[in-house]
Design a protein around this motif. Structure first.
Motif, short mmCIF file in Angstrom:
data_model
loop_
_atom_site.label_atom_id
_atom_site.label_comp_id
_atom_site.label_asym_id
_atom_site.label_seq_id
_atom_site.Cartn_x
_atom_site.Cartn_y
_atom_site.Cartn_z
N GLN A 1 1.10 -1.10 -0.07
CA GLN A 1 -0.25 -0.26 0.14
C GLN A 1 0.99 1.01 0.12
O GLN A 1 0.82 2.16 -1.01
N ILE A 2 1.78 1.52 1.02
CA ILE A 2 3.24 2.29 0.75
C ILE A 2 3.25 2.83 -0.86
O ILE A 2 3.78 3.48 -1.15
N VAL A 3 3.44 1.56 -1.06
CA VAL A 3 4.88 1.62 -2.51
C VAL A 3 4.17 2.20 -2.94
O VAL A 3 4.29 3.05 -4.14
N LEU A 4 2.29 1.15 -3.60
CA LEU A 4 1.72 1.88 -4.84
C LEU A 4 1.30 3.48 -4.24
O LEU A 4 0.68 4.03 -5.27
N ALA A 5 0.91 3.62 -3.23
CA ALA A 5 0.62 5.04 -3.21
C ALA A 5 1.97 6.44 -3.12
O ALA A 5 1.39 7.11 -4.06
N GLY A 6 3.26 5.67 -3.02
CA GLY A 6 4.13 6.16 -3.49
C GLY A 6 4.32 6.56 -4.92
O GLY A 6 4.77 7.66 -5.30
N ALA A 7 4.30 5.30 -5.07
CA ALA A 7 3.99 5.86 -7.26
C ALA A 7 3.00 6.60 -7.70
O ALA A 7 2.62 7.51 -8.44
N THR A 8 1.45 6.63 -6.53
CA THR A 8 0.36 7.15 -7.26
C THR A 8 1.30 9.06 -7.12
O THR A 8 0.77 9.66 -8.33
N ALA A 9 1.89 9.83 -6.00
CA ALA A 9 2.06 10.94 -5.63
C ALA A 9 3.18 11.03 -6.93
O ALA A 9 3.28 12.12 -6.59
N SER A 10 3.49 10.69 -7.51
CA SER A 10 4.86 10.83 -8.50
C SER A 10 4.41 10.58 -9.83
O SER A 10 2.99 9.74 -10.34
N SER A 11 4.41 11.32 -11.05
CA SER A 11 4.01 11.67 -12.39
C SER A 11 5.34 11.32 -12.95
O SER A 11 4.99 10.99 -13.87
N ARG A 12 6.32 10.91 -12.48
CA ARG A 12 7.85 10.10 -13.29
C ARG A 12 7.17 9.12 -13.35
O ARG A 12 7.15 7.84 -12.36
N PRO A 13 7.39 7.87 -14.77
CA PRO A 13 7.28 6.56 -15.68
C PRO A 13 8.13 5.46 -14.14
O PRO A 13 7.89 4.67 -14.27
N ASP A 14 9.60 5.88 -14.44
CA ASP A 14 10.39 5.15 -13.80
C ASP A 14 9.81 4.94 -12.66
O ASP A 14 9.96 4.19 -12.35
N VAL A 15 10.00 5.76 -11.64
CA VAL A 15 9.33 5.87 -10.21
C VAL A 15 8.01 4.52 -9.93
O VAL A 15 8.24 3.76 -9.63
N MET A 16 6.90 4.71 -11.24
CA MET A 16 6.23 4.26 -11.05
C MET A 16 5.84 2.93 -11.74
O MET A 16 5.95 2.07 -10.74
N LYS A 17 6.94 2.62 -12.18
CA LYS A 17 7.54 1.19 -13.28
C LYS A 17 7.91 0.67 -11.79
O LYS A 17 8.32 -0.45 -11.76
N ASP A 18 9.23 1.31 -10.82
CA ASP A 18 9.81 0.55 -10.20
C ASP A 18 9.03 0.25 -9.03
O ASP A 18 8.71 -0.85 -8.25
N ALA A 19 7.85 0.71 -8.51
CA ALA A 19 7.09 0.91 -7.67
C ALA A 19 6.28 -0.20 -7.46
O ALA A 19 5.66 -0.88 -7.28
N ILE A 20 5.49 -0.15 -8.96
CA ILE A 20 4.58 -1.75 -9.84
C ILE A 20 5.78 -2.38 -9.64
O ILE A 20 4.85 -3.55 -9.29
N GLU A 21 6.60 -2.56 -10.27
CA GLU A 21 7.37 -3.79 -9.59
C GLU A 21 7.88 -4.38 -8.46
O GLU A 21 7.55 -5.42 -7.53
N GLN A 22 7.78 -3.26 -7.64
CA GLN A 22 7.93 -4.14 -5.75
C GLN A 22 6.89 -4.01 -5.70
O GLN A 22 7.73 -5.14 -4.64
#
Length: 358
Positions: free
Chosen positions: A150-171
């Motif tokens: 939940q924390i990882v996905l919340a962090g990804a949602t707050a970021s607009s950078r594609p690389d951060v979102m991709k890393d968060a999804i993989e994690q």
């Protein structure tokens, strides 16, 4: 003499004594020799008394009462033969035996009630321990990792950078994959699918295989030629009890004995199905001899309450569980189940025994 051989000898003696009483009745009806009747009745009383000594405690008092009645009849026949009323005093001996047997039966009922209460208390303690175990597993492992997702996905949602979102999804995918594997292990521990789908033999193979893979211990299963044919006659409930006893013995060895090798042996003969779990670990102090015959809520070995659960399951199978061990010489847990016993169909109170982990 083993409990099974004692029970067999008692059954033969009980049948013999019954036939002698029937023969006595036949001679009485035919008005045959009183001497023959007295001898047969006296022999029946003595044999019933020996059968009472060899029989399980539940039947002992009743056989003693039947023995006393037989001896009363024998004394009455002696009075008729001798025509001496003073011999009536001999009736006191069998009558005393009957009174003693009745008192013994009452004490046996009280003792069985006490043992039933102890088993019920041990069962409830085990169930509560299992609830705490699963609550701890789900809280410390599953809930924490889901919180991390939940924390990882919340962090990804707050970021607009594609690389951060991709890393968060993989994690998050890795965390979820770990939890899927963990939950599968928990479900298998609660109720192994192989036991329901394939049977006891494949379930025990899977248990040995997972033990080797997870703990690096050589776990081997050896199966006798006739085991599968005879074990198929066990009820599903009985097969669960056998599986849980083996599982608990293997778990105790892994947790407490530090073994390099565990051997599970399944075999059968004309009278029993036997299951042995042997490890080459550090062993333990041998239990008192009486401990193999009763289920006590007090811990007696590593994994104490688990050992109590094993004895309780053996009791539900009409089986006999022994633990042989010595410091530095490993441990062997042996379960022997009569092929023609209750086979775990129902527990002592007539209800189906509940499935739970030991």
């Amino acid at each position: 003499m083993t409990p099974l051989s004692r029970a067999s000898a008692a059954a033969v003696m009980e049948t013999t004594a019954t036939l002698l009483l029937v023969a006595t009745l036949a001679l009485e009806i035919a008005q045959h020799s009183l001497h023959a009747e007295a001898v047969l009745c006296l022999a029946a009383g003595v044999i019933f008394l020996v059968a009472a000594v060899l029989s399980p405690e539940a039947r002992r008092s009743w056989l003693a009462i039947i023995s006393g009645i037989s001896l009363v009849i024998a004394v009455a026949l002696l009075v008729r033969i001798a025509d001496a009323p003073l011999l009536n005093g001999l009736h006191l001996v069998p009558l005393t035996l009957i009174a003693s047997a009745a008192a013994l039966g009452h004490r046996s009922d009280q003792r069985r009630g006490s043992l039933d209460r102890e088993r019920t208390r041990a069962r409830r303690d085990g169930e509560e321990r299992e609830r705490r175990h699963w609550a701890r597993e789900l809280h410390d492992d599953t809930l924490q990792e889901l919180g991390a997702v939940q924390i990882v996905l919340a962090g990804a949602t707050a970021s607009s950078r594609p690389d951060v979102m991709k890393d968060a999804i993989e994690q998050a995918r890795r965390l979820i994959s770990n939890q899927i594997t963990s939950l599968r292990h928990l479900i298998a521990e609660l109720r192994p699918a192989a036991l329901d789908q394939l049977g006891l033999h494949p379930a025990l193979e899977a248990l040995c295989r997972s033990t080797s893979e997870n703990f690096g211990i050589e776990a081997e299963l050896r199966v006798g030629a006739d085991w599968d044919r005879f074990v198929a006659k066990l009820t599903p409930e009985a097969q669960v009890h056998v599986y849980r006893i083996v599982q608990e013995a293997v778990t105790n060895a892994v947790k407490h004995a530090e073994p390099t090798r565990i051997l599970v042996e399944l075999d059968s003969d004309e009278h029993t199905l036997s299951t042995k779990v042997t490890d080459d670990g550090r062993g333990m102090r041998p239990e008192p001899a009486s401990a193999t015959m009763r289920a006590s809520p007090q811990p007696t070995a590593p994994g104490g309450m688990g050992m109590t659960a094993m004895r309780e399951r053996a009791h539900l199978l009409d089986g006999h569980l022994t633990v042989d061990s010595a410091p530095g010489q490993g441990t062997r847990v042996t379960l022997r189940v009569p092929r023609h016993g209750r086979e775990g169909r129902r527990n002592r109170s007539g209800r189906r025994s509940p499935e739970r982990c030991g």
